[in-house]
Design an enzyme around this catalytic site. Structure first.
Site, mmCIF file in Angstrom:
data_model
loop_
_atom_site.group_PDB
_atom_site.id
_atom_site.type_symbol
_atom_site.label_atom_id
_atom_site.label_comp_id
_atom_site.label_asym_id
_atom_site.label_seq_id
_atom_site.Cartn_x
_atom_site.Cartn_y
_atom_site.Cartn_z
ATOM 1 N N GLU A 96 0.841 -1.208 0.000
ATOM 2 C CA GLU A 96 0.000 0.000 0.000
ATOM 3 C C GLU A 96 0.871 1.251 0.000
ATOM 4 O O GLU A 96 0.472 2.298 -0.497
ATOM 5 C CB GLU A 96 -0.962 -0.048 1.202
ATOM 6 C CG GLU A 96 -2.072 -1.067 0.959
ATOM 7 C CD GLU A 96 -2.643 -1.715 2.197
ATOM 8 O OE1 GLU A 96 -2.468 -1.172 3.302
ATOM 9 O OE2 GLU A 96 -3.257 -2.794 2.063
ATOM 10 N N GLU A 166 4.658 -10.795 0.335
ATOM 11 C CA GLU A 166 3.266 -10.366 0.218
ATOM 12 C C GLU A 166 2.937 -10.116 -1.250
ATOM 13 O O GLU A 166 3.107 -8.991 -1.741
ATOM 14 C CB GLU A 166 3.060 -9.076 1.015
ATOM 15 C CG GLU A 166 3.235 -9.252 2.505
ATOM 16 C CD GLU A 166 2.258 -8.390 3.272
ATOM 17 O OE1 GLU A 166 1.531 -8.944 4.097
ATOM 18 O OE2 GLU A 166 2.192 -7.188 3.029
ATOM 19 N N SER A 212 -4.436 -12.010 2.600
ATOM 20 C CA SER A 212 -5.760 -12.614 2.809
ATOM 21 C C SER A 212 -5.720 -13.843 3.721
ATOM 22 O O SER A 212 -6.369 -14.857 3.435
ATOM 23 C CB SER A 212 -6.409 -12.955 1.464
ATOM 24 O OG SER A 212 -6.578 -11.774 0.697
HETATM 25 C C1 PEP Z 1 -1.350 -6.756 4.909
HETATM 26 O O1 PEP Z 1 -1.862 -5.700 5.219
HETATM 27 O O2 PEP Z 1 -0.110 -6.882 4.946
HETATM 28 C C2 PEP Z 1 -2.210 -7.874 4.498
HETATM 29 C C3 PEP Z 1 -1.650 -9.013 4.192
HETATM 30 O O3 PEP Z 1 -3.561 -7.646 4.464
HETATM 31 P P1 PEP Z 1 -4.751 -8.750 4.312
HETATM 32 O O4 PEP Z 1 -4.445 -9.849 5.308
HETATM 33 O O5 PEP Z 1 -5.986 -8.009 4.640
HETATM 34 O O6 PEP Z 1 -4.695 -9.254 2.906
#
Ligand code: PEP
Length: 252
Positions: A96, A166, A212
């Site tokens: 983000e 990620e 997720s």
């Molecule tokens: C994150 O914010 O690093 C993340 C993995 O979010 P989410 O678990 O909501 O996908």
């Protein structure tokens, strides 16, 4: 054996009152565990007050971002230097930040260095986009982000760094990566760390998966050999889900 690490990223949620209440409950329900380290990443504004409330034997605090200069005319920024002693960890290069706030590889490299300089443990987030994945570029993307993000980190400093895999397409989408693919990515990351720092460093560096995660899929990732834990976004906002995920890491 590396300890399991479970991090809850609250993102831009939970105001001061809500965050304090959450932490109060978390301190009540969690016991100090030798095999699991728990970290929550609240908004910057709440960090200082939560740092006075938290029992660090039970959980630690991460900042969600920092600026790399220690002081100066940088309106609105919070330097790693001011987080020192308040947070234990700091997320760096979260997707983000990379994609909404257009942080560059150079920003991320400087932030990793600033974190280490100020005795914060950087959690360096890396991952490919859906398009890069479709083109079979995952290995190259991870290697480039690691080479760049760790460029100023010495071999001695590497044990402070946590790497979070990620994949961009899995964050906040409900489209979690397949455990088999996370395992492959974890191996790619260790191979590249070995290339940069040697085999021993690669065996010791902690690697997390984020994207997720829910109570229902957490155990599948915690069972991956070579993966050290999870970076949990949305599910960490619900204390019941978050503590259940922590419990699975303890049992796993
Ligand atoms: C994150 O914010 O690093 C993340 C993995 O979010 P989410 O678990 O909501 O996908």
């Amino acid at each position: 054996m590396r300890k399991k690490l479970i991090i809850g990223n609250w993102k831009m949620n939970l105001n001061m009152q809500e965050a304090s209440l959450y932490l109060h409950k978390l301190m009540e329900v969690l016991k100090p565990r030798r095999d699991v380290e728990v970290v929550v990443a609240p908004t910057t504004l709440t960090l200082q007050s939560l740092s006075l409330q938290i029992n660090r034997r039970i959980a630690k605090l991460a900042a969600q971002n920092c600026y790399w200069r220690d002081h100066g005319a940088y309106t609105g920024e919070v330097p790693a230097a001011h987080l020192r002693g308040i947070a234990d960890y700091v997320l760096i290069g979260h997707s983000e930040r990379r994609y909404i706030f257009i942080e560059s590889d150079k920003d991320i490299r400087l932030k990793v260095q600033a974190a280490i300089r100020n005795r914060l443990q950087p959690i360096l987030c890396i991952g490919e986009t859906a398009q890069e994945r479709a083109l079979g570029e995952t290995r190259d993307v991870l290697a480039d982000q690691l080479t760049s993000g760790l460029a100023n980190v010495t071999a001695e400093e590497l044990d402070k760094v946590v790497i979070a895999y990620e994949p961009i397409w899995a964050i906040g989408t409900g489209d979690n990566a397949k455990p088999v693919d996370v395992k492959k990515a974890t191996q790619m990351i260790r191979q590249h760390v070995a290339h940069l720092y040697g085999k021993k460093a690669a065996e010791e560096v902690r690697i997390l998966y984020g994207g997720s995660i829910t109570v229902d899929n957490a155990a599948d990732y915690l069972a991956i050999s070579g993966l050290d834990g999870l970076l949990v976004g949305a599910a960490s906002l619900d204390i019941h889900q978050f503590t259940e995920i922590i419990e699975k890491a303890h049992k796993g």
